[in-house]
Design an enzyme around this catalytic site. Structure first.
Site, PDB file in Angstrom:
ATOM      1  N   LYS A 183       0.897  -1.126  -0.182  1.00 20.40           N
ATOM      2  CA  LYS A 183       0.033  -0.092  -0.440  1.00 20.40           C
ATOM      3  C   LYS A 183       0.993   1.280  -0.046  1.00 20.40           C
ATOM      4  CE  LYS A 183      -1.797   3.401   1.678  1.00 20.40           C
ATOM      5  NZ  LYS A 183      -1.915   4.050   1.145  1.00 20.40           N
ATOM      6  N   GLU A 257       7.456   3.112  12.112  1.00 22.07           N
ATOM      7  CA  GLU A 257       8.563   3.811  12.277  1.00 22.07           C
ATOM      8  C   GLU A 257       7.941   4.883  11.853  1.00 22.07           C
ATOM      9  OE1 GLU A 257      10.921   6.093  11.107  1.00 22.07           O
ATOM     10  OE2 GLU A 257      11.281   5.254   9.672  1.00 22.07           O
ATOM     11  N   CYS A 291      12.872  11.221   7.825  1.00 22.43           N
ATOM     12  CA  CYS A 291      11.923  11.318   9.556  1.00 22.43           C
ATOM     13  C   CYS A 291      14.055  11.074  10.242  1.00 22.43           C
ATOM     14  CB  CYS A 291      11.279   9.910   9.685  1.00 22.43           C
ATOM     15  SG  CYS A 291      13.176   8.251   9.432  1.00 22.43           S
ATOM     16  N   GLU A 389       7.341  18.246  14.683  1.00 28.57           N
ATOM     17  CA  GLU A 389       8.316  17.345  13.317  1.00 28.57           C
ATOM     18  C   GLU A 389       8.032  18.417  12.274  1.00 28.57           C
ATOM     19  OE1 GLU A 389       9.794  12.777  11.232  1.00 28.57           O
ATOM     20  OE2 GLU A 389       7.614  13.803  11.669  1.00 28.57           O
TER      21      GLU A 389
END
Length: 489
Positions: A183, A257, A291, A389
Site C-alpha cells: 500500500k 517507524e 524522519c 516535526e
C-alpha cells in the site's frame, strides 16, 4: 499516464492474485510534480472492496500456496531474481522519484542503487539464516526453536523514500514466508507498480505480492481486515497511532517507524565552520523531508552566535533549483500541503525565536514548491518548532549550559529516532550516545546504515527494520519440546 522515461504497463489497474485487474471504481489518483505543479501521472485508486480482494488473495496464497512452505534458500533465490529485475529498472525508479516528489536526479542513482543492494542482502539470507535451531534443555531430549512467518502482511510506505522503504519491508516479509499487500502513499505509487511488474517477471507465485493504492479511508479499511496478521508502517506519528490502535484491538502484529525531532550535540572540540558545513547542508537532504533528520542543533551557549552566523553562511550558499538540474542542492518540497506546513511553522517560529536566514519561498522560482533553507536561533527547546516535526529544511539552534544540559535537551522530546554528537573524541561520542534516548546515534553527522536495525524510542515507533531484526519482525517464534531429534532436520 506516467512521467517521461517511466514505463508502466497497467497504471489503470491493480495487481491482485498474480493478475492485473480492474479496480472496483473508476476513481483515479493524480500525481502532481512539485517542480512544475502539473499532473505527471495517474493511477487506479483502490476502494474498500479492492482492499478486501487483495487481502483474500494474500490469505489464499499463504494458507494454500507454496510460498510459506518453500525453504529459506528457495525463497532467497526467487527474491534475488526479483532484485535483479528491479536493478534493470533503476533508471525508471529514479525518474519516478524525481517526478513525483522532486527528489534530486543527481542523488537518485545513489539512493535507489543502495536500496536494491539491500534487497540483495536480504535475499542472500537464504544461505545463512536458520529457521529452526536446537537449544539446550533440562526437560527433554530435544528442544527446538522454530521461526515461522507471521502470515499476511500489509506494507505501508511513505512518500519521501518510497522505493527503499517499501521494497525493504516487502523483501523481509517475503523471505520470512509471509504474503504481502503493498500500500504505497497516494503521492508516490509508481515505484510499487514497478515492484509488482518485477515480481511478475521474476516468477513469484500468484498472491504473494499484491498492490493497492488508496486514500486514508480505504487504507484504514485495509489494516482493519481481520485476515491481516501484520502491518508494517512508516509515516507520521499521528497515522501510526491510529494503526497501532486498530492492530491492538485485534492483537495483530505491527511495526511502526514514525516521526523524529533528532538532535545534534556540538562539543567544544569540534570546529565551528566544520559543524556549520555539516548542519547547513544536511538539512537540505531530500529538502529536509527525512524522519531521521538532525533538525535540532544543541550548542554551548558561548558558541551559539558564532555558529548561527556560520550556519547562515552555509545555507546562503546552497543552490536551489529544479530537481533534474545537475547543480541543484535543494529541490522543492514534495507537495503543496507540505510547503504550506513549513510556512505555517516558520510563522510560529518567528514569534518565539530569531529567524537568522531563509523563512520564505525561493525567489525567482514562480512555479513549484521551493523554500529556502531556514535557520532559527535562540530557540526555546519547549517551543513548537523545537518539539514538533516540521519535515522541511528548517533547523533550530538551541543553546546549552554544559554537556549534561545538552543531553537533557536532546532527550526532552516526545521523539527518539536519531541523534548525533559532533566531536573528535570517540570516547565522548560513545558516552553521550549511550545517554541519548534514541534508536540511532552517529558521530559527526546524520549517519544511517539500513543494513543495521533502524527504528525509534518513545513516539518514534515500535520495533525495528533493517538487519536481522528487520526479519524477526515478520516471524513468530515457536518452542518445540520433543523426545528425540526429527529426521528431517
Amino acid at each position: 499516464m506516467t512521467p517521461q522515461g517511466v514505463q508502466i504497463r497497467h497504471p489503470d489497474k491493480l495487481y491482485i492474485g498474480g493478475a492485473w485487474v480492474e479496480p472496483a471504481s473508476d476513481r483515479r489518483i493524480e500525481i502532481t510534480s512539485p517542480n512544475s505543479e502539473e499532473v505527471v501521472a495517474t493511477v487506479a485508486e483502490a476502494v474498500a472492496v479492492d482492499m478486501d480482494r487483495a487481502v483474500a488473495a494474500a490469505r489464499a496464497a499463504f494458507d494454500q500456496g507454496p510460498w510459506p512452505r518453500l525453504s529459506g534458500a528457495e525463497r532467497g533465490r526467487l527474491l534475488m531474481r526479483w532484485a535483479l529485475e528491479l536493478e534493470k529498472r533503476e533508471p525508471e525508479l529514479c525518474r519516478a522519484w524525481t517526478a513525483q516528489v522532486g527528489g534530486l536526479a543527481s542523488f537518485a542513482p545513489i539512493m535507489h542503487g543502495g536500496a536494491t543492494a539491500t534487497l540483495k542482502f536480504i535475499a542472500a539470507l537464504g544461505d545463512s539464516f536458520e529457521f529452526v535451531t536446537r537449544r539446550p534443555s533440562s526437560q527433554v531430549d530435544t528442544a527446538l526453536v522454530a521461526y515461522e512467518p507471521v502470515g499476511v502482511a500489509v506494507a505501508i510506505a511513505p512518500w519521501n523514500a518510497p522505493y527503499g522503504i517499501l521494497s525493504s519491508k516487502v523483501a523481509y516479509a517475503l523471505f520470512a514466508g509471509c504474503t504481502v499487500i503493498m500500500k504505497p502513499s497516494p503521492e508516490t505509487p509508481l515505484e510499487a507498480y514497478i515492484m509488482a511488474e518485477a515480481a511478475e517477471a521474476a516468477g513469484l507465485p500468484a498472491g504473494v505480492i499484491n498492490l493497492v493504492c488508496g486514500d486514508r479511508e480505504a487504507s484504514d479499511h485495509l489494516v482493519s481486515n481481520p485476515d491481516v496478521d501484520k502491518v508494517s508502517f512508516t509515516g507520521s506519528t499521528i497515522a501510526g497511532k491510529r494503526i497501532g490502535e486498530v492492530c491492538a484491538g485485534r492483537v495483530a502484529r505491527c511495526t511502526l517507524e514514525l516521526g523524529g525531532k533528532s538532535a545534534a550535540i556540538i562539543r567544544d572540540d569540534f570546529p565551528t565552520e566544520a559543524a556549520a558545513a555539516i548542519l547547513g547542508n544536511t538539512i537540505t537532504i531530500m529538502s529536509g523531508q527525512v524522519c531521521a533528520m538532525l533538525s535540532r542543533a544543541i550548542v554551548p551557549r558561548h558558541r551559539h552566535d558564532e555558529l548561527a552566523e556560520a550556519i547562515a553562511r552555509a545555507m546562503q550558499g546552497v543552490k536551489i533549483g529544479h530537481s533534474d538540474a545537475p547543480d541543484t542542492q535543494l529541490g522543492p518540497l514534495a507537495m503543496k500541503r507540505q510547503l504550506e506546513r513549513v510556512e505555517s511553522y516558520v510563522k510560529i517560529g518567528r514569534q518565539s525565536a530569531d529567524l537568522v536566514t531563509g523563512g520564505q519561498r525561493a525567489p525567482g522560482l514562480n512555479k513549484g514548491y521551493f523554500f529556502e533553507p531556514t535557520l532559527f536561533a535562540n530557540v526555546d527547546n519547549a517551543s513548537r518548532i523545537a518539539q514538533e516535526e516540521i519535515f522541511g529544511p528548517v533547523l533550530c539552534l538551541i543553546p546549552a549550559e554544559d554537556e549534561d544540559h545538552a543531553i537533557h535537551l536532546a532527550n526532552e522530546s516526545q521523539f527518539g529516532l536519531n541523534g548525533s554528537v559532533f566531536t573528535h573524541d570517540v570516547d565522548a561520542a560513545y558516552r553521550i550516545g549511550r545517554k541519548v534516548r534514541a534508536g540511532g546515534f552517529g558521530q559527526n553527522g546524520m549517519r544511517l546504515e539500513f543494513g543495521l536495525p533502524f527504528g525509534g524510542f518513545k513516539q518514534s515507533g515500535i520495533g525495528r527494520e533493517g538487519g536481522i531484526e528487520g526479519l524477526h519482525s515478520f516471524l513468530e517464534t515457536k518452542t518445540m519440546l520433543l523426545d528425540g531429534m526429527p529426521s528431517q532436520l
